[in-house]
Scaffold this active site. Structure first.
Site, PDB file in Angstrom:
ATOM      1  N   GLN A 191       0.827  -1.202   0.000  1.00 54.13           N
ATOM      2  CA  GLN A 191       0.000   0.000   0.000  1.00 54.13           C
ATOM      3  C   GLN A 191       0.864   1.257   0.000  1.00 54.13           C
ATOM      4  O   GLN A 191       0.356   2.354  -0.130  1.00 54.13           O
ATOM      5  CB  GLN A 191      -0.871   0.050   1.269  1.00 54.13           C
ATOM      6  CG  GLN A 191      -1.942  -1.008   1.375  1.00 54.13           C
ATOM      7  CD  GLN A 191      -2.608  -0.989   2.744  1.00 54.13           C
ATOM      8  OE1 GLN A 191      -2.420  -1.908   3.525  1.00 54.13           O
ATOM      9  NE2 GLN A 191      -3.391   0.029   3.047  1.00 54.13           N
ATOM     10  N   PHE A 222      -6.146  -4.108   3.390  1.00 52.74           N
ATOM     11  CA  PHE A 222      -6.877  -3.807   4.628  1.00 52.74           C
ATOM     12  C   PHE A 222      -6.000  -3.213   5.726  1.00 52.74           C
ATOM     13  O   PHE A 222      -6.299  -3.331   6.898  1.00 52.74           O
ATOM     14  CB  PHE A 222      -7.622  -5.057   5.145  1.00 52.74           C
ATOM     15  CG  PHE A 222      -8.471  -5.704   4.092  1.00 52.74           C
ATOM     16  CD1 PHE A 222      -9.617  -5.077   3.630  1.00 52.74           C
ATOM     17  CD2 PHE A 222      -8.115  -6.922   3.533  1.00 52.74           C
ATOM     18  CE1 PHE A 222     -10.395  -5.653   2.633  1.00 52.74           C
ATOM     19  CE2 PHE A 222      -8.886  -7.507   2.533  1.00 52.74           C
ATOM     20  CZ  PHE A 222     -10.034  -6.863   2.085  1.00 52.74           C
ATOM     21  N   GLU A 226       0.425  -1.743   4.706  1.00 61.68           N
ATOM     22  CA  GLU A 226       0.793  -0.323   4.844  1.00 61.68           C
ATOM     23  C   GLU A 226       2.240  -0.218   5.317  1.00 61.68           C
ATOM     24  O   GLU A 226       3.031   0.522   4.763  1.00 61.68           O
ATOM     25  CB  GLU A 226      -0.154   0.395   5.812  1.00 61.68           C
ATOM     26  CG  GLU A 226       0.179   1.880   5.942  1.00 61.68           C
ATOM     27  CD  GLU A 226      -0.820   2.680   6.771  1.00 61.68           C
ATOM     28  OE1 GLU A 226      -1.952   2.224   6.962  1.00 61.68           O
ATOM     29  OE2 GLU A 226      -0.447   3.773   7.240  1.00 61.68           O
ATOM     30  N   ARG A 304      -5.214   7.400  17.013  1.00 59.57           N
ATOM     31  CA  ARG A 304      -6.572   7.396  16.469  1.00 59.57           C
ATOM     32  C   ARG A 304      -7.563   6.803  17.481  1.00 59.57           C
ATOM     33  O   ARG A 304      -8.722   7.192  17.525  1.00 59.57           O
ATOM     34  CB  ARG A 304      -6.650   6.670  15.124  1.00 59.57           C
ATOM     35  CG  ARG A 304      -7.914   6.990  14.358  1.00 59.57           C
ATOM     36  CD  ARG A 304      -7.962   6.350  12.978  1.00 59.57           C
ATOM     37  NE  ARG A 304      -7.484   7.195  11.898  1.00 59.57           N
ATOM     38  CZ  ARG A 304      -8.202   8.145  11.297  1.00 59.57           C
ATOM     39  NH1 ARG A 304      -9.448   8.382  11.662  1.00 59.57           N
ATOM     40  NH2 ARG A 304      -7.684   8.856  10.323  1.00 59.57           N
ATOM     41  N   ARG A 336      -7.973  -1.699   8.812  1.00 60.84           N
ATOM     42  CA  ARG A 336      -9.215  -0.943   8.542  1.00 60.84           C
ATOM     43  C   ARG A 336      -9.856  -0.366   9.812  1.00 60.84           C
ATOM     44  O   ARG A 336     -10.387  -1.113  10.636  1.00 60.84           O
ATOM     45  CB  ARG A 336     -10.187  -1.887   7.841  1.00 60.84           C
ATOM     46  CG  ARG A 336     -11.193  -1.203   6.926  1.00 60.84           C
ATOM     47  CD  ARG A 336     -11.917  -2.252   6.137  1.00 60.84           C
ATOM     48  NE  ARG A 336     -12.714  -1.667   5.063  1.00 60.84           N
ATOM     49  CZ  ARG A 336     -13.320  -2.374   4.114  1.00 60.84           C
ATOM     50  NH1 ARG A 336     -13.217  -3.686   4.109  1.00 60.84           N
ATOM     51  NH2 ARG A 336     -14.017  -1.781   3.176  1.00 60.84           N
ATOM     52  N   ALA A 509      -5.997   5.296   5.388  1.00 63.20           N
ATOM     53  CA  ALA A 509      -6.824   6.307   6.043  1.00 63.20           C
ATOM     54  C   ALA A 509      -8.041   6.682   5.192  1.00 63.20           C
ATOM     55  O   ALA A 509      -8.574   7.791   5.305  1.00 63.20           O
ATOM     56  CB  ALA A 509      -5.987   7.546   6.382  1.00 63.20           C
ATOM     57  N   GLU A 712     -12.991   2.837   5.348  1.00 65.37           N
ATOM     58  CA  GLU A 712     -12.937   2.245   6.682  1.00 65.37           C
ATOM     59  C   GLU A 712     -14.211   2.372   7.526  1.00 65.37           C
ATOM     60  O   GLU A 712     -14.535   1.440   8.264  1.00 65.37           O
ATOM     61  CB  GLU A 712     -11.773   2.868   7.468  1.00 65.37           C
ATOM     62  CG  GLU A 712     -10.406   2.550   6.909  1.00 65.37           C
ATOM     63  CD  GLU A 712      -9.345   3.449   7.510  1.00 65.37           C
ATOM     64  OE1 GLU A 712      -9.256   4.615   7.121  1.00 65.37           O
ATOM     65  OE2 GLU A 712      -8.623   2.975   8.403  1.00 65.37           O
TER      66      GLU A 712
HETATM   67  N1  MTE Z   1     -11.461  -2.700   0.084  1.00 68.34           N
HETATM   68  C1  MTE Z   1     -10.922  -3.767  -0.531  1.00 68.34           C
HETATM   69  N2  MTE Z   1     -11.668  -4.426  -1.444  1.00 68.34           N
HETATM   70  N3  MTE Z   1      -9.670  -4.207  -0.229  1.00 68.34           N
HETATM   71  C2  MTE Z   1      -8.892  -3.568   0.712  1.00 68.34           C
HETATM   72  O1  MTE Z   1      -7.749  -3.968   0.963  1.00 68.34           O
HETATM   73  N4  MTE Z   1      -8.749  -1.735   2.360  1.00 68.34           N
HETATM   74  C3  MTE Z   1      -9.506  -0.838   3.217  1.00 68.34           C
HETATM   75  C4  MTE Z   1     -10.520  -0.044   2.411  1.00 68.34           C
HETATM   76  N5  MTE Z   1     -11.297  -0.930   1.581  1.00 68.34           N
HETATM   77  C5  MTE Z   1      -9.443  -2.430   1.388  1.00 68.34           C
HETATM   78  C6  MTE Z   1     -10.749  -2.009   1.006  1.00 68.34           C
HETATM   79  C7  MTE Z   1      -8.672   0.116   3.951  1.00 68.34           C
HETATM   80  S1  MTE Z   1      -7.948  -0.382   5.383  1.00 68.34           S
HETATM   81  C8  MTE Z   1      -8.516   1.397   3.538  1.00 68.34           C
HETATM   82  S2  MTE Z   1      -7.619   2.512   4.437  1.00 68.34           S
HETATM   83  C9  MTE Z   1      -9.101   1.882   2.281  1.00 68.34           C
HETATM   84  O2  MTE Z   1      -9.816   0.882   1.588  1.00 68.34           O
HETATM   85  C10 MTE Z   1      -7.989   2.428   1.400  1.00 68.34           C
HETATM   86  O3  MTE Z   1      -8.429   2.828   0.159  1.00 68.34           O
HETATM   87  P1  MTE Z   1      -9.140   4.235  -0.100  1.00 68.34           P
HETATM   88  O4  MTE Z   1      -8.332   5.271   0.565  1.00 68.34           O
HETATM   89  O5  MTE Z   1      -9.151   4.338  -1.580  1.00 68.34           O
HETATM   90  O6  MTE Z   1     -10.514   4.139   0.473  1.00 68.34           O
HETATM   91  N1  HPA Z   2      -4.724   5.882   9.028  1.00 66.92           N
HETATM   92  C1  HPA Z   2      -3.976   4.992   8.392  1.00 66.92           C
HETATM   93  N2  HPA Z   2      -2.686   5.043   8.339  1.00 66.92           N
HETATM   94  C2  HPA Z   2      -2.080   6.043   8.949  1.00 66.92           C
HETATM   95  C3  HPA Z   2      -2.799   7.016   9.630  1.00 66.92           C
HETATM   96  C4  HPA Z   2      -4.186   6.933   9.679  1.00 66.92           C
HETATM   97  O1  HPA Z   2      -4.889   7.755  10.258  1.00 66.92           O
HETATM   98  N3  HPA Z   2      -1.922   7.880  10.155  1.00 66.92           N
HETATM   99  C5  HPA Z   2      -0.717   7.429   9.784  1.00 66.92           C
HETATM  100  N4  HPA Z   2      -0.803   6.322   9.059  1.00 66.92           N
HETATM  101 MO1  MOS Z   3      -6.274   1.390   6.056  1.00 64.91          MO
HETATM  102  S1  MOS Z   3      -6.043   0.539   7.923  1.00 64.91           S
HETATM  103  O1  MOS Z   3      -5.793   2.958   6.658  1.00 64.91           O
HETATM  104  O2  MOS Z   3      -4.903   0.765   5.292  1.00 64.91           O
END
Ligand code: MTE
Ligand code: HPA
Ligand code: MOS
Length: 753
Positions: A191, A222, A226, A304, A336, A509, A712
Site C-alpha cells: 500500500q 486492509f 501499509e 486514532r 481498517r 486512512a 474504513e
Molecule cells: N477494500 C478492498 N476491497 N480491499 C482492501 O484492501 N482496504 C480498506 C478499504 N477498503 C481495502 C478495502 C482500507 S484499510 C482502507 S484505508 C481503504 O480501503 C484504502 O483505500 P481508499 O483510501 O481508496 O478508500
Molecule cells: N490511518 C492509516 N494510516 C495512517 C494514519 C491513519 O490515520 N496515520 C498514519 N498512518
Molecule cells: Mo487502512 S487501515 O488505513 O490501510
C-alpha cells in the site's frame, strides 16, 4: 459506470505479483522463523541447509549490507534477528535457492539454539512491567473526575477486543529485479510504495533513487500492507542485490499468518457518568494496546484510538489515556479503522453498562447523546453538521425500527414474566459510526498525480494511489474522464510507481480518492487551461468560454465542431504541453500533539446500522438476521463501488467482533495461524438480509467532487452485531469481551461468565 477491473477479477484474468512469469534463472527466498516467542539466540546451525542442492546462499543479520532496521516511526525493528528473538515467527535467516522447494527444504533443516525466556503476552502485564513502546498519552476535555463525582449514575467496567488477521487473498509478495549500475526494480504488493523504497534503500545501503517500486494492484490489503510489505520487499531486494538475478519472495499463507502483524488487541478500563436523564457527563478510559514486539504503526494507531474515544457521542468531560504495550507477539499494525474500532467498542460497551446501571435503554442513551452541530470532540474540533443524528433518525423511519424493536422486547418480556425462555432468542442493537477523515499524521495528507494526454486523445494517469480492490483506480478514471469530457474507456490508470510519482503517502486512512483524485483533477484543470488558452487564440475569444463535454470542445453552450482528439492533435502541433503534474495537500489541518488539540480531520463520515440477531441458547450459535444501514456518503463518485465498500467493511467488522480469534499457547506460539484454524467470515456468516441506504443530498465541500471517503468507516458497524448477539443470548452481564465466538457465548450461557 461499471468498474472494468471487475470483469477481469471474475474471469480470473487479473494478474498479481506472483502471477507474472518468473525466470528460471531467478532465486526464491524462504525464511527461517524463530520457533519461540522470547529468548537469547545462542547459536544457529545452517550447515545441513547449505548442502541442499539448489541453495544459493543463506543470509543472517550480519550479512545485511546496509542497516538491519525496518522501523518506520520508531527505529526499533530489525529485519533479521540478531542475539535476541522477540516473537514466534520473527525472521532469523533468509534462504535463497533456485527453486522454492529447495529453499523450503533448506529452511526446514536450519537449527537454532535459544535460551528461552518467559514471554509477555498480555498488554496489562506489559504495562505493569513498564514495557512500553512509547510513553502513555492522555487526551482531556473538561474535568472528568469532578463530573463523575456529581453524576446520578456511574457505569464502570472492562472491555476487551481481540486481534484480527487481514486475510488479504493475495499474500505478501515481492519480485526484485536488478538492473545495470546496481539499481533494483521491485514489483511489490504494498500500500506504500515510497515506504518500501525507503526501507529497501536502508537495508541495501543504497540511495532511494536506485530503487524503483512498482505496484499494479493488490489482492486486498486492509492495512496489512501499509507498513508490513516492507520486510518481504527487503528480502527480495537483498537476494537480487547479492546475486544479480531476479529474486522472488512470496509468503505462503501459513508463513504470512505466522509472521505478519494483525489488528491490535486492546484491554480497557472505562467509567461513564450520566445525569438522571441519561445525558453523558464524563468518560474516563484507559486503553492497553497490545502492540507486539516492535512499534510498527502502533503509536499512530493509538492516537486514532484517542481521537475516537467517545465514538459518535458528545461527552463534555473526557479523560482518555492510552499506552502501546510491548509484548512478545508479532508487531501489530494498521487494520481498517486504525484503532478507532477498538475505541468505539469500548464506548458502546460503556453505554450497555450504563443502561444496566440506569435502567435507561441503550438506544435512548445513544440517541440522547449523539453528536450534533457544534459539539466538541476530545481533540478540540467541533462537529460541523448534524449528519450523525440525521442518519440515525432516517434509519428509524425507513426501516421502521421502533416497531421491530418493540416486537422483540415483547417476546423478551413475556419470557421474563413467565420464566420460560425459548431455545432461540432474538436481540437487536444500533451502532452509529462517526469517523474522522484524513491521516491523523498531518504531513501524510498530500498526493500527486501525473497525467499524459497522448496525441490521439487517449490519457494515461499516474498517481500515488494503490488499487487494492477498493476501486480507487476506477474512481480516479471517472474523475479524469468527466473533467476532460471523454469516455472513461479513454483513460488508463497506470501502475503506481515511485519513479513516476514520488514520495507517495500510503494508500490508507480511506483518503486515496480524496487526495489522489483531487490531485488528478488539478492536473486535468492545468491541461484544460492550456488547451483553452490555445483555442482562445484561435477563436479570438476568452478562455473561460470553453468547456469539454461528450468528447468535444464547447463554447458558450454550443459545440465548436472540434473533437477532443482533434483538439489535442492541433494543440500538439502548436507545441502546447499536454502533460501535467499536480500536487494536492488537504487544507486547514493542524494538530498540536503537546496538548492533544487541533483540527486533525478534514471532515467526518457518519452513519447508523441496525442489527438483529438470533441465538441458539443451547448451542451458543447465532445468525445475524438483519443489518440495515443509513450511511452518509456526500455525493458518491461511484455508488456501486461505495455500496461494496459499505457491505464488505461491515461484514469484516462482524467477523472481528464475532468469530475471528487469534490464540496463542502460554509460551506465545500461535495456535490459529492457518486458514484451517482461523475462522474467517464467509457468505454464510454474512447477515441474511443487508440493506444500505445513503443519506440523500449532500455535496461535501471538503473532498473531491463533493464525495466522502468510504473505505474504513463501515467496518465499525460490525460492533453492533456483538451487542445484538449479547441481547439475543440474554447475557445481561458485565462481560464485554470480543470476539463473541459461539464457544465463548456457550460458556456465558452456561456459567454466566
Ligand atoms: N477494500 C478492498 N476491497 N480491499 C482492501 O484492501 N482496504 C480498506 C478499504 N477498503 C481495502 C478495502 C482500507 S484499510 C482502507 S484505508 C481503504 O480501503 C484504502 O483505500 P481508499 O483510501 O481508496 O478508500
Ligand atoms: N490511518 C492509516 N494510516 C495512517 C494514519 C491513519 O490515520 N496515520 C498514519 N498512518
Ligand atoms: Mo487502512 S487501515 O488505513 O490501510
Amino acid at each position: 459506470m461499471i468498474n472494468p477491473d471487475t470483469t477481469y477479477h471474475v474471469m480470473g484474468l487479473t494478474r498479481y505479483v506472483d502471477d507474472r512469469d518468473f525466470p528460471a534463472r531467478g532465486l526464491h527466498c524462504v525464511l527461517f522463523f524463530s520457533p519461540v516467542a522470547r529468548g537469547e539466540v545462542r547459536g544457529l546451525d545452517a550447515c545441513a541447509a547449505r548442502k541442499v542442492p539448489g541453495v544459493a546462499f543463506i543470509l543472517t543479520a550480519e550479512d545485511i549490507p546496509g542497516e538491519n532496521q525496518i522501523g518506520g516511526i520508531i527505529e526499533d525493528e530489525v529485519l533479521l534477528a540478531g542475539d535476541e528473538v522477540a516473537f514466534a515467527g520473527m525472521p532469523v535467516a533468509a534462504v535463497y535457492a533456485w527453486t522454492e522447494a529447495a529453499a523450503r527444504e533448506a529452511a526446514g533443516l536450519i537449527k537454532i539454539d535459544i535460551a528461552e525466556d518467559t514471554p509477555v503476552l498480555d498488554p496489562r502485564e506489559a504495562w505493569n512491567r513498564n514495557e512500553l513502546i512509547a510513553p502513555a498519552r492522555t487526551f482531556t476535555l473538561g474535568d472528568a473526575d469532578a463530573a463523575i463525582a456529581a453524576a446520578a449514575y456511574v457505569a464502570e467496567g472492562r472491555a476487551e477486543s481481540g486481534a484480527q488477521e487481514h486475510f488479504y487473498l493475495e499474500g505478501q509478495a515481492c519480485v526484485a529485479t536488478p538492473s545495470e549500475e546496481g539499481n533494483i526494480h521491485l514489483s511489490s504488493a504494498t500500500q506504500a510504495p515510497a515506504s518500501v523504497q525507503r526501507a529497501v534503500a536502508t537495508v541495501c545501503g543504497l540511495p532511494m533513487n536506485r530503487i524503483e517500486v512498482d505496484v499494479r494492484r493488490l489482492g486486498g490489503a486492509f492495512g496489512g500492507k501499509e507498513a508490513q510489505a516492507n520486510a518481504w520487499a527487503c528480502f527480495a531486494a537483498l537476494g537480487a542485490q547479492k546475486s544479480g538475478v531476479p529474486c522472488r519472495m512470496v509468503l505462503r499463507r501459513s508463513d504470512d499468518m505466522l509472521a505478519t502483524g494483525k489488528r491490535h488487541p486492546y484491554a480497557s478500563d472505562f467509567t461513564l457518568a450520566l445525569d438522571g436523564d441519561g445525558k453523558f457527563l464524563a468518560f474516563k478510559v484507559m486503553y492497553y494496546q497490545n502492540a507486539g514486539a516492535a512499534a510498527d504503526l502502533s503509536t499512530s494507531v493509538l492516537e486514532r484510538t484517542l481521537f475516537h474515544a467517545t465514538a459518535s457521542y458528545y461527552v463534555p468531560a473526557v479523560h482518555a489515556t492510552a499506552a502501546s504495550c510491548r509484548t512478545n507477539i508479532t508487531p501489530n499494525t494498521a487494520f481498517r479503522g486504525f484503532g478507532a474500532p477498538q475505541a468505539m467498542f469500548v464506548f458502546e460497551a460503556a453505554i450497555r453498562e450504563a443502561s444496566r446501571v440506569s435502567g435507561i435503554s441503550a438506544e435512548t442513551l445513544q440517541r440522547k447523546n449523539l453528536l450534533k452541530t457544534g459539539d466538541t470532540f476530545v481533540y478540540g474540533m467541533a462537529a460541523e453538521n448534524d449528519r450523525a443524528q440525521r442518519c440515525w433518525d432516517k434509519a428509524y423511519t425507513c426501516y421502521d425500527l421502533t416497531k421491530r424493536m418493540r416486537a422483540i422486547d415483547e417476546v423478551r418480556k413475556r419470557e421474563k414474566d413467565t420464566g420460560k425462555a425459548s431455545r432461540y432468542g432474538r436481540g437487536y442493537a444500533l451502532m452509529p459510526v462517526c469517523f474522522g477523515i484524513s491521516f491523523s499524521t498531518i504531513f501524510l495528507n498530500q498526493a500527486r498525480a501525473h497525467i499524459h494526454v497522448y496525441t490521439d486523445g487517449s490519457v494515461g494517469v499516474s498517481t500515488g494511489a494503490v488499487e487494492m480492490g477498493q476501486g480507487v483506480n476506477h474512481k480516479i478514471r471517472e474523475i479524469v474522464a468527466e473533467s476532460l469530457g471523454i469516455a472513461p474507456g479513454q483513460v488508463k490508470l497506470e501502475s503506481t510507481n515511485t519513479t513516476r510519482v514520488s514520495n507517495t503517502s500510503p494508500t490508507a486512512a480511506s483518503s486515496a480518492t480524496d487526495l489522489n483524485g483531487a490531485a488528478a483533477l488539478m492536473a486535468c484543470e492545468m491541461i484544460k487551461a492550456r488547451l483553452f488558452k490555445f483555442m482562445a487564440g484561435e477563436y479570438q475569444c476568452a478562455s473561460r468560454d470553453f468547456y469539454l463535454e461528450k468528447g468535444g470542445l464547447y463554447r458558450k453552450g454550443s459545440a465548436c465542431g472540434v473533437s477532443w482528439a482533434e483538439l489535442v492533435g492541433q494543440a500538439y502541433l502548436s507545441r502546447v504541453q499536454l502533460s501535467a503534474e499536480a500536487h494536492y495537500s488537504t487544507p486547514d489541518l493542524h494538530f498540536d500533539t503537546s496538548v492533544g488539540k487541533g483540527r486533525p480531520f478534514a471532515y467526518h463520515t457518519c452513519g447508523t446500522a441496525y442489527f438483529e440477531a438470533e441465538v441458539d441458547r443451547l448451542l451458543g450459535t447465532y445468525r445475524i438476521e438483519k443489518a440495515y444501514v443509513v450511511h452518509d456518503l456526500g455525493r458518491s463518485i461511484n455508488p456501486l463501488i461505495d455500496l461494496g465498500q459499505v457491505e464488505g467493511g461491515m461484514v469484516q467488522g462482524i467477523g472481528w467482533m464475532t468469530m475471528e480469534e487469534m490464540r496463542y499457547t502460554d509460551t506465545g506460539k500461535p495456535l490459529t495461524a492457518t486458514g484451517g484454524t482461523y475462522k474467517m467470515p464467509d457468505i454464510f456468516s454474512a447477515p441474511l438480509e443487508m440493506q444500505v441506504k445513503f443519506l440523500a443530498d449532500d455535496y461535501n465541500h471538503k473532498a473531491v467532487k463533493g464525495s466522502k471517503a468510504v473505505g474504513e468507516p463501515p467496518l465499525m458497524y460490525g460492533i453492533g452485531a456483538f451487542f445484538a448477539i449479547k441481547m439475543a443470548a440474554g447475557c445481561e452481564n458485565a462481560v464485554y469481551c470480543a470476539p463473541m465466538t459461539p464457544e465463548r457465548l456457550m460458556g456465558q450461557l452456561r456459567d454466566g461468565d
